[in-house]
Each structure stands twice: as C-alpha cells, then as structure tokens.
Scaffold this motif. Structure first.
Motif, PDB file in Angstrom:
ATOM      1  N   LEU A 226       2.909   5.587  -8.172  1.00  0.00           N
ATOM      2  CA  LEU A 226       1.786   4.895  -9.073  1.00  0.00           C
ATOM      3  C   LEU A 226       1.567   3.488  -8.706  1.00  0.00           C
ATOM      4  CD1 LEU A 226       2.885   6.792 -12.400  1.00  0.00           C
ATOM      5  CD2 LEU A 226       1.142   7.517 -10.655  1.00  0.00           C
ATOM      6  N   SER A 227       0.305   3.025  -8.706  1.00  0.00           N
ATOM      7  CA  SER A 227       0.020   1.675  -8.549  1.00  0.00           C
ATOM      8  C   SER A 227       0.192   1.070  -9.955  1.00  0.00           C
ATOM      9  CB  SER A 227      -1.460   1.318  -8.048  1.00  0.00           C
ATOM     10  OG  SER A 227      -2.297   2.020  -9.084  1.00  0.00           O
ATOM     11  N   CYS A 228       0.520  -0.311  -9.989  1.00  0.00           N
ATOM     12  CA  CYS A 228       0.505  -0.957 -11.191  1.00  0.00           C
ATOM     13  C   CYS A 228      -0.379  -2.363 -11.306  1.00  0.00           C
ATOM     14  CB  CYS A 228       2.091  -1.464 -11.560  1.00  0.00           C
ATOM     15  SG  CYS A 228       2.969  -0.177 -11.733  1.00  0.00           S
ATOM     16  N   GLU A 229      -0.575  -2.888 -12.339  1.00  0.00           N
ATOM     17  CA  GLU A 229      -1.449  -4.024 -12.377  1.00  0.00           C
ATOM     18  C   GLU A 229      -0.922  -5.333 -11.961  1.00  0.00           C
ATOM     19  OE1 GLU A 229      -3.518  -3.935 -16.175  1.00  0.00           O
ATOM     20  OE2 GLU A 229      -4.137  -1.845 -16.101  1.00  0.00           O
TER      21      GLU A 229
ATOM     22  N   LYS B 190      11.864  -4.083  -3.835  1.00  0.00           N
ATOM     23  CA  LYS B 190      11.334  -4.683  -2.446  1.00  0.00           C
ATOM     24  C   LYS B 190      10.134  -5.440  -2.610  1.00  0.00           C
ATOM     25  CE  LYS B 190      13.359  -0.435   0.056  1.00  0.00           C
ATOM     26  NZ  LYS B 190      13.121   0.909  -0.516  1.00  0.00           N
ATOM     27  N   ASP B 191      10.422  -6.656  -2.098  1.00  0.00           N
ATOM     28  CA  ASP B 191       9.113  -7.634  -2.059  1.00  0.00           C
ATOM     29  C   ASP B 191       8.634  -7.881  -0.594  1.00  0.00           C
ATOM     30  OD1 ASP B 191       7.082  -9.698  -2.127  1.00  0.00           O
ATOM     31  OD2 ASP B 191       8.779 -10.797  -3.725  1.00  0.00           O
TER      32      ASP B 191
ATOM     33  N   GLN C   9       7.395  -3.377  -4.691  1.00  0.00           N
ATOM     34  CA  GLN C   9       7.523  -1.959  -5.080  1.00  0.00           C
ATOM     35  C   GLN C   9       8.922  -1.779  -5.690  1.00  0.00           C
ATOM     36  OE1 GLN C   9       7.404  -0.779  -0.956  1.00  0.00           O
ATOM     37  NE2 GLN C   9       8.296   1.040  -1.759  1.00  0.00           N
ATOM     38  N   HIS C  10       9.216  -0.981  -6.623  1.00  0.00           N
ATOM     39  CA  HIS C  10      10.486  -0.613  -7.344  1.00  0.00           C
ATOM     40  C   HIS C  10      10.327   0.877  -7.453  1.00  0.00           C
ATOM     41  CE1 HIS C  10      14.269  -2.092  -9.533  1.00  0.00           C
ATOM     42  NE2 HIS C  10      14.388  -1.448  -8.620  1.00  0.00           N
ATOM     43  N   ALA C  11      11.390   1.573  -7.975  1.00  0.00           N
ATOM     44  CA  ALA C  11      11.410   2.978  -8.471  1.00  0.00           C
ATOM     45  C   ALA C  11      12.353   3.056  -9.361  1.00  0.00           C
ATOM     46  CB  ALA C  11      11.760   3.784  -7.125  1.00  0.00           C
ATOM     47  N   TYR C  12      12.342   4.357 -10.187  1.00  0.00           N
ATOM     48  CA  TYR C  12      12.970   4.740 -10.985  1.00  0.00           C
ATOM     49  C   TYR C  12      13.109   6.453 -10.954  1.00  0.00           C
ATOM     50  CZ  TYR C  12       9.145   6.467 -13.918  1.00  0.00           C
ATOM     51  OH  TYR C  12       8.011   6.877 -14.659  1.00  0.00           O
TER      52      TYR C  12
ATOM     53  N   MET D 119       4.291   0.644  -7.339  1.00  0.00           N
ATOM     54  CA  MET D 119       3.968  -0.711  -6.612  1.00  0.00           C
ATOM     55  C   MET D 119       2.857  -1.370  -7.045  1.00  0.00           C
ATOM     56  SD  MET D 119       1.143  -0.392  -4.488  1.00  0.00           S
ATOM     57  CE  MET D 119      -0.322   1.030  -3.970  1.00  0.00           C
ATOM     58  N   TYR D 120       2.791  -2.811  -6.561  1.00  0.00           N
ATOM     59  CA  TYR D 120       1.843  -3.506  -6.975  1.00  0.00           C
ATOM     60  C   TYR D 120       1.195  -4.293  -5.438  1.00  0.00           C
ATOM     61  CZ  TYR D 120      -0.735  -7.837  -8.255  1.00  0.00           C
ATOM     62  OH  TYR D 120      -1.713  -8.800  -8.059  1.00  0.00           O
ATOM     63  N   MET D 121      -0.036  -4.319  -5.377  1.00  0.00           N
ATOM     64  CA  MET D 121      -0.483  -4.731  -3.933  1.00  0.00           C
ATOM     65  C   MET D 121      -1.393  -5.989  -4.437  1.00  0.00           C
ATOM     66  SD  MET D 121      -2.159  -3.060  -0.547  1.00  0.00           S
ATOM     67  CE  MET D 121      -0.867  -1.826  -0.854  1.00  0.00           C
TER      68      MET D 121
END
Length: 135
Positions: A78-81, A105-106, A112-115, A126-128
């Motif tokens: 999922l993308s994040c703001e 990970k940068d 990005q990160h995960a749970y 992830m945020y781009m």
C-alpha cells in the motif's frame, strides 16, 4: 465505473483480526460482515480486503490454504502519504500484536517498511517522493 479490488485473505480468528486492523485505523462495512467474513475498507470506493474465516475461505478454492506464517502466498503493498505515515502504521501494527519481517529500507526516492499481521500476511508500505518516477 472505476475498477475496484477485493483482496480475499484467510484468517484463523475473525474477531482478533478485526481488532488488529481496527487498531491500525481501518474500518469495516457492516453490510458484508458476519461470523464468516468482514469487508475491511482500505480506500473508500476502490480497495477492500475481505477477511474470511479459513473454513469459509475454503469454499472458494479447491487448493490448500497456505500458512502465511511459514510460506508466502502474496505480498500486499500500500502506498502512504509520507515516510512518517509508513513508520506510524508499522508501529501501530507492532503495538497491536503484529511483527516486522524486515527492516525499513530507504532508497532515497522511495521509503518502505512492512508489517506482518496476526495470520502472517505481509503488508508492505511505501512512500515515493513526488516526481521520482518520470511521467
């Protein structure tokens, strides 16, 4: 009509899963909720996750259900703001009983990160950076 996606995931304990995802800020559509399933709203009008009790999930497939704690059946992303939202959601997941399968990970242009949820499904966030991908 815009395309919608309904991801179907098997869960061992529906009430426990609902409590977990509620702690992350998700809501559920009561019209599609009973003792066998619930419809989690990820993005109103576009993205939904059907959490189905394993016995009910089995009525949709003849294949064996994968144990997501020991095998990977899918990676949800999922993308994040913002980067902060990525970290906030991971922290909420861990506080609600989830875990982190990897370190953040940068990549400079992307963070990005995960749970892992209570049933072992991996949710990547992830945020781009805007403009990072050429149009």
């Amino acid at each position: 009509m815009a395309t919608q996606i309904f991801v179907n995931l098997p869960v061992k304990d529906l009430n426990r899963s609902v409590a977990f995802f509620t702690a992350l800020g998700y809501t559920f559509n009561p019209q599609f909720t009973n003792e066998n399933a619930t419809c989690m709203i990820v993005s109103k009008d576009h993205i939904y996750v059907m959490l189905l009790v394993e016995k009910f999930f089995k009525t949709f497939t003849t294949k064996t259900i994968v144990d997501a704690k020991t095998s990977t059946e899918v990676l949800l992303c999922l993308s994040c703001e913002s980067r902060a939202q990525v970290d906030e959601l991971v922290a909420k997941a861990v506080a609600a009983g989830g875990s982190t399968p990897t370190e953040a990970k940068d990549h400079g242009f992307m963070y990005q990160h995960a749970y892992q949820d209570l049933d072992g499904h991996v949710w990547e966030l992830m945020y781009m950076e805007p403009g990072a991908v050429p149009g």
